[in-house]
Design a protein around this motif. Sequence first.
Motif, PDB file in Angstrom:
ATOM      1  N   GLU A  72       7.652 -18.997  11.638  1.00  0.00           N
ATOM      2  CA  GLU A  72       7.357 -19.207  10.217  1.00  0.00           C
ATOM      3  C   GLU A  72       7.541 -17.923   9.420  1.00  0.00           C
ATOM      4  OE1 GLU A  72       4.062 -21.538   7.525  1.00  0.00           O
ATOM      5  OE2 GLU A  72       3.437 -20.685   9.444  1.00  0.00           O
ATOM      6  N   ILE A  73       7.074 -16.806   9.958  1.00  0.00           N
ATOM      7  CA  ILE A  73       7.197 -15.518   9.267  1.00  0.00           C
ATOM      8  C   ILE A  73       8.660 -15.101   9.170  1.00  0.00           C
ATOM      9  CG2 ILE A  73       6.642 -13.062   9.421  1.00  0.00           C
ATOM     10  CD1 ILE A  73       3.986 -13.887  10.743  1.00  0.00           C
ATOM     11  N   CYS A  74       9.385 -15.196  10.276  1.00  0.00           N
ATOM     12  CA  CYS A  74      10.795 -14.781  10.280  1.00  0.00           C
ATOM     13  C   CYS A  74      11.634 -15.673   9.381  1.00  0.00           C
ATOM     14  CB  CYS A  74      11.345 -14.800  11.708  1.00  0.00           C
ATOM     15  SG  CYS A  74      10.617 -13.542  12.772  1.00  0.00           S
ATOM     16  N   LYS A  75      11.377 -16.973   9.413  1.00  0.00           N
ATOM     17  CA  LYS A  75      12.136 -17.893   8.568  1.00  0.00           C
ATOM     18  C   LYS A  75      11.870 -17.609   7.092  1.00  0.00           C
ATOM     19  CE  LYS A  75      14.747 -21.704   8.477  1.00  0.00           C
ATOM     20  NZ  LYS A  75      15.028 -21.763   7.032  1.00  0.00           N
ATOM     21  N   SER A  76      10.629 -17.348   6.750  1.00  0.00           N
ATOM     22  CA  SER A  76      10.294 -17.059   5.354  1.00  0.00           C
ATOM     23  C   SER A  76      10.973 -15.779   4.886  1.00  0.00           C
ATOM     24  CB  SER A  76       8.773 -16.930   5.191  1.00  0.00           C
ATOM     25  OG  SER A  76       8.136 -18.155   5.479  1.00  0.00           O
ATOM     26  N   TRP A  77      10.986 -14.758   5.728  1.00  0.00           N
ATOM     27  CA  TRP A  77      11.616 -13.483   5.371  1.00  0.00           C
ATOM     28  C   TRP A  77      13.117 -13.663   5.168  1.00  0.00           C
ATOM     29  CZ3 TRP A  77      15.234 -10.076   7.486  1.00  0.00           C
ATOM     30  CH2 TRP A  77      15.259  -8.782   6.949  1.00  0.00           C
ATOM     31  N   LEU A  78      13.751 -14.400   6.058  1.00  0.00           N
ATOM     32  CA  LEU A  78      15.189 -14.619   5.942  1.00  0.00           C
ATOM     33  C   LEU A  78      15.532 -15.480   4.723  1.00  0.00           C
ATOM     34  CD1 LEU A  78      16.064 -15.165   9.695  1.00  0.00           C
ATOM     35  CD2 LEU A  78      16.901 -13.315   8.243  1.00  0.00           C
TER      36      LEU A  78
END
Length: 242
Positions: A232-238
């Motif tokens: 969730e964190i990585c997807k949001s950042w990308l």
Amino acid sequence: MKVYAHRGYSGRYPENTMLSFQKAAETGCDGIELDVQLTRDGTVVVIHDEAVDRTTDGTGLVKDYTFEELRKLDAGTIKGGRYGFCPVPSFEEYCEWASQYGFVTNVEIKTGVYYYEDIEEKTLDIIKKYHLEDRVMFSSFNHLSLERLKELAPDIPRGALLEHAGLGNAGYYCSRYGYACYHPGIRGLTEETVRNCRDHGIGVNVWTINDMESLENTYEWGCSGIFTNYPEICKSWLDHKG
């Protein structure tokens, strides 16, 4: 850059459980990574370690349990039991569920410590049963398993999984032996290695990306994908990066 949920949403939920996979799917990640082994009675199950001690309330080796016995163990104990009882799933249970979605599943064949007889054939049969051939990718630290899968299913992509030390001239190695991707650990990875793979038309999917420096580096180097415990964190950042 693709985001693969490493053993599901394992940073928050019990790894390699249906709960972890379901929560990963809710994040909108591009794919899920999981590990398969065989029970004593030949059932393909989803679990990472060859022993059950770390991830369940049991002891001993996966290969010494029948599937019925393994299902009695609680894989939720790894998160202190706060999500209730979580059984070890069969790979078939996972595939039946995943067939409802469009994401890719990276199936790691766990034959690096103990070589399970016919695990490649058994795993592939289940994938075919649920018509997931175009939504899976195989990886393994034991590249002989990947060579066997190339014989059985040449159209399914394979990723050469390497430890953190990596491999020199990885792009040539992967292209020479028909691997679609190189799967290195982040600690030994360099921008030069990523460039070498790209020059040979090889994708680079990196494990395990759980900090911002690693996430930024893999993005800037042009990696194809990352395996992360926090999808969730990585997807949001990308998504924010555009």
